[in-house]
Design an enzyme around this catalytic site. Structure first.
Site, PDB file in Angstrom:
ATOM      1  N   ASN A 148      34.909  50.220  45.152  1.00 40.32           N
ATOM      2  CA  ASN A 148      36.142  49.524  45.023  1.00 40.32           C
ATOM      3  C   ASN A 148      36.582  49.117  43.719  1.00 40.32           C
ATOM      4  OD1 ASN A 148      37.119  49.484  48.179  1.00 40.32           O
ATOM      5  ND2 ASN A 148      34.826  48.980  48.067  1.00 40.32           N
ATOM      6  N   GLU A 149      37.509  49.941  42.920  1.00 40.00           N
ATOM      7  CA  GLU A 149      37.599  49.724  41.595  1.00 40.00           C
ATOM      8  C   GLU A 149      38.672  48.596  41.446  1.00 40.00           C
ATOM      9  OE1 GLU A 149      35.753  50.575  39.512  1.00 40.00           O
ATOM     10  OE2 GLU A 149      35.104  52.860  39.381  1.00 40.00           O
TER      11      GLU A 149
END
Ligand code: F6R
Length: 248
Positions: A148-149
């Protein structure tokens, strides 16, 4: 949020592994599976080594354990040395008595049009198990948990994501160059992770200290996915002294 600081990664990993072993044993005594959410990367290696030691020396059985891994690179077959399937089998599953049918990882070899249904089914399968009892996490220097950038908010669920440039640079040595690092991955979302009953994030070394500070003491923001853990009712960070060095 609990923050536990240890002298060494080994001491932190041992403490977390003892907690997980207790969960596994108490569930087995009730005839119910323990559902573990697992991570790959360098960080959880001492934790997996301790679980293997407890299996070998203390008879800790994984026969009633179900696992869901956070993520997998798109484009890598299971037998690829850098696939997370390979990593998990090499570093944990091949050394314990877990049932192959109880191991879950996103697939790395789907066509683009198959990915949305696969992600939805992965999310549903987690729900079918009630929820994840304890989610193990590392943290990337972008603040990612899973993949989850930055930009991933707390409504995100399992899906395909593009990997951040910094994440691909960090992975480049293992792939023999950044160009060989896959551009995308399938990852559980922030909401998927927040749905776990307990979340335990490990981080070691000075390189992680700035992002640990942001995650623990900074604002809760999609710019740092790990910051959402501040809102989780039962989240703990397991840090060595170097990773904790910038905390107030
Ligand atoms: C791994 C994962 C990532 C890593 C993170 C830290 O399944 O989802 O979030 O935990 O990139 O990686 P290491 O531990 O190699 O520093």
């Amino acid at each position: 949020m609990q923050v536990n600081v240890f002298d060494t990664p080994q001491a932190a990993a041992k403490s977390l592994a003892a907690e997980v072993a207790e969960l596994i044993r108490s569930r087995a005594a009730q005839g119910r599976p323990a559902v573990l959410g697992l991570a790959t990367g360098a960080t959880p290696l001492p934790f997996y080594a301790e679980l293997i030691r407890m299996h070998r020396e203390e008879g800790l059985s994984f026969a009633h354990v179900v696992t869901f891994n956070l993520d997998e690179y798109c484009g890598l077959p299971r037998e690829h040395r850098e696939s997370y399937w390979y990593f998990m089998h090499h570093n944990l599953f091949d050394h314990i008595d877990i049932k192959p049918e109880n191991v879950n990882l996103p697939s790395g070899t789907l066509n683009a049009d198959e990915i949305p249904a696969h992600c939805a089914a992965y999310e549903q399968k987690i729900k079918d198990h009630g929820c994840i009892d304890i989610q193990i996490l590392g943290i990337g220097r972008t603040g990612h948990i899973g993949f989850n950038e930055p930009g991933s908010d707390d409504t995100t669920i399992t899906r395909q994501v593009h990997l951040d440039d910094l994440t691909r640079s960090d992975a480049a040595p293992a792939f023999g160059g950044k160009d060989n690092v896959p551009a995308s991955a399938i990852t559980m979302g922030v909401a998927t992770i927040m749905g776990a009953r307990r979340v335990a994030l490990m981080a070691w070394g000075a390189k992680k200290a700035p992002i640990v500070k942001k995650a623990v003491e900074g604002p809760v923001t999609a710019d740092v996915a790990a910051s959402y853990l501040q809102k989780h009712p039962n989240a703990a960070f397991y840090l060595d002294k170097a990773a904790a060095a910038e905390l107030a």
